[in-house]
Design an enzyme around this catalytic site. Structure first.
Site, PDB file in Angstrom:
ATOM      1  N   ALA A   4      23.752  -4.417 -21.463  1.00 32.63           N
ATOM      2  CA  ALA A   4      22.589  -4.643 -22.323  1.00 32.63           C
ATOM      3  C   ALA A   4      21.936  -5.983 -22.000  1.00 32.63           C
ATOM      4  O   ALA A   4      21.728  -6.303 -20.830  1.00 32.63           O
ATOM      5  CB  ALA A   4      22.982  -4.521 -23.788  1.00 32.63           C
ATOM      6  N   CYS A   5      21.629  -6.773 -23.030  1.00 31.76           N
ATOM      7  CA  CYS A   5      20.895  -8.023 -22.820  1.00 31.76           C
ATOM      8  C   CYS A   5      21.692  -9.070 -22.070  1.00 31.76           C
ATOM      9  O   CYS A   5      21.124 -10.066 -21.602  1.00 31.76           O
ATOM     10  CB  CYS A   5      20.427  -8.594 -24.157  1.00 31.76           C
ATOM     11  SG  CYS A   5      19.170  -7.589 -24.974  1.00 31.76           S
ATOM     12  N   SER A   6      22.996  -8.875 -21.949  1.00 32.52           N
ATOM     13  CA  SER A   6      23.832  -9.828 -21.214  1.00 32.52           C
ATOM     14  C   SER A   6      24.063  -9.417 -19.760  1.00 32.52           C
ATOM     15  O   SER A   6      24.878 -10.024 -19.063  1.00 32.52           O
ATOM     16  CB  SER A   6      25.185  -9.993 -21.924  1.00 32.52           C
ATOM     17  OG  SER A   6      25.026 -10.607 -23.175  1.00 32.52           O
ATOM     18  N   SER A   7      23.359  -8.403 -19.309  1.00 30.16           N
ATOM     19  CA  SER A   7      23.606  -7.873 -17.964  1.00 30.16           C
ATOM     20  C   SER A   7      23.427  -8.918 -16.863  1.00 30.16           C
ATOM     21  O   SER A   7      24.164  -8.923 -15.873  1.00 30.16           O
ATOM     22  CB  SER A   7      22.683  -6.680 -17.698  1.00 30.16           C
ATOM     23  OG  SER A   7      22.986  -5.599 -18.547  1.00 30.16           O
TER      24      SER A   7
END
Length: 373
Positions: free
Chosen positions: A155-158
């Site tokens: 997700a946003c931490s990819s």
């Protein structure tokens, strides 16, 4: 252990921008049409009226003023409110791969590298446009890169998880250099009919070159001093879209097949987690948060970033200390912190310390401490 650097970053910005005013005009037209159509049911209480939105509400809630998208007309059409992008034949490069190639060329140029110097391609983002073949392998082919590639989703931490994965590949000798790509077409998974989230996301693609410090030739290198990752399961940010949706036709079109979140819970739970993660990573590098000149935080919500800095430093951020790009890009998921890093790094002096931090669904948090060379 072999020292590793970020030797180049790149950015692809879509051609279209939508202001809050334009987005609100479309949303309110939809709200008015819905409320008129269901007026009788709304009057009896069996249907809830759609509340109108406003530019002031959006900016106060998020700090966002506009966002870039791959296609604009479909998004601001009240009768559609979804991007209108034609399907491409298999023989044509995919839209996500096309974005990756543009950002990659930018990053390679800044790193002083060519495709021949890259051994591994990693595409890391919130949503892939297909299941397989891997987007990374298509990008690898488009750029003429030998070696291997694969996709990952945190997700946003990819992006930060991708940096850690690339760093390990370089340190173990699996790759001389790695190209990490974050193509986010968030307009595809955003429910533009949801007042609480219709304004949150924008499209973009970032690229990062990771390689050994002793081999780097670029003029924009940052040595990675420490990296930490953390996940903790939560349903507060979720998207249930997937191939199993076709198993239950009655539920296939439900709103949970797009992005949804419980924003207040996310704010309350993630901010302290992110602040503590940053502190722990900085200390693991043998440093103090007071030594850090710049924080490139995930660009999800301005109020979250302001609070994280206050929790971390006990004060508000100084000018330039925690750069903001979400006012014009909105939340670009995994690309956000890297856009901030890409745009706000050249002014730092040699030896300056910085932190790249992302956080999002999972929950997932990634933190990378760097020093400018």
């Amino acid at each position: 252990m072999k020292s590793v650097v970020i030797s180049g970053t790149g950015l692809f910005t879509p051609p279209h921008s939508i202001s809050n005013e334009e987005l609100v005009e479309a949303f309110n037209a939809h709200a008015d049409a819905f409320n008129t159509e269901h007026a009788d049911a709304i009057a009896t209480g069996t249907v809830t009226a759609v509340e109108r939105s406003s530019p002031g509400f959006i900016e106060k809630a998020s700090g966002i003023k506009s966002r870039y998208v791959m296609e604009k007309a479909g998004v601001i059409d009240p009768a559609r409110m979804t991007p209108r992008i034609a399907d491409r034949p298999d023989e044509q490069i995919s839209l996500q791969a096309e974005m990756c190639v543009a950002a990659a060329r930018d990053a390679l140029a800044r790193a002083g590298r060519t495709a021949a110097d890259i051994d591994m391609v990693l595409v890391a983002c919130s949503n892939m446009q297909r299941a397989y073949p891997a987007m990374a392998v298509e990008v690898q082919d488009a750029l003429g890169i030998e070696g291997y590639g694969f996709d990952m989703n945190v997700a946003c931490s990819s992006a930060t998880f991708g940096i850690q994965t690339a760093m390990a590949a370089v340190q173990t000798g699996q790759a001389r250099a790695v190209l990490v790509l974050n193509p986010e077409i968030t307009s595809g998974h955003l429910n533009f009919r949801d007042r609480d989230s219709h304004f949150i996301f924008g499209d973009a693609c970032t690229a990062i070159v990771i390689e050994a410090k002793d081999a780097a030739v670029g003029k924009h290198c940052f040595e990675i001093l420490e990296s930490k990752l953390k996940t903790s399961f939560s349903n507060n940010i979720r998207n249930n879209f997937g191939f199993m949706n076709r198993f239950d036709e009655d539920k296939a079109g439900d709103a949970d097949k797009l992005f949804r979140q419980q924003g207040r819970k996310v704010f309350k739970e993630v901010c302290p987690m992110a602040a503590e993660m940053i502190r722990a990573t900085v200390e693991a590098a043998g440093l103090d948060v007071a030594d850090v000149a710049r924080y490139w935080l995930h660009q999800a919500n301005l109020n979250m970033n302001l609070l994280i800095i206050r929790l971390l430093l006990g004060r508000d951020a100084l000018p330039g200390e925690a750069p903001v790009i979400l006012d014009t890009y909105a939340n670009t998921s995994s690309a956000g912190s890297i856009i901030a890093f890409h745009k706000y790094q050249d002014d730092l002096p040699v030896g300056a310390l910085g932190v790249i931090c992302s956080f999002g669904a999972g929950y997932s948090i990634g933190c990378v401490v760097v020093r400018k060379l």
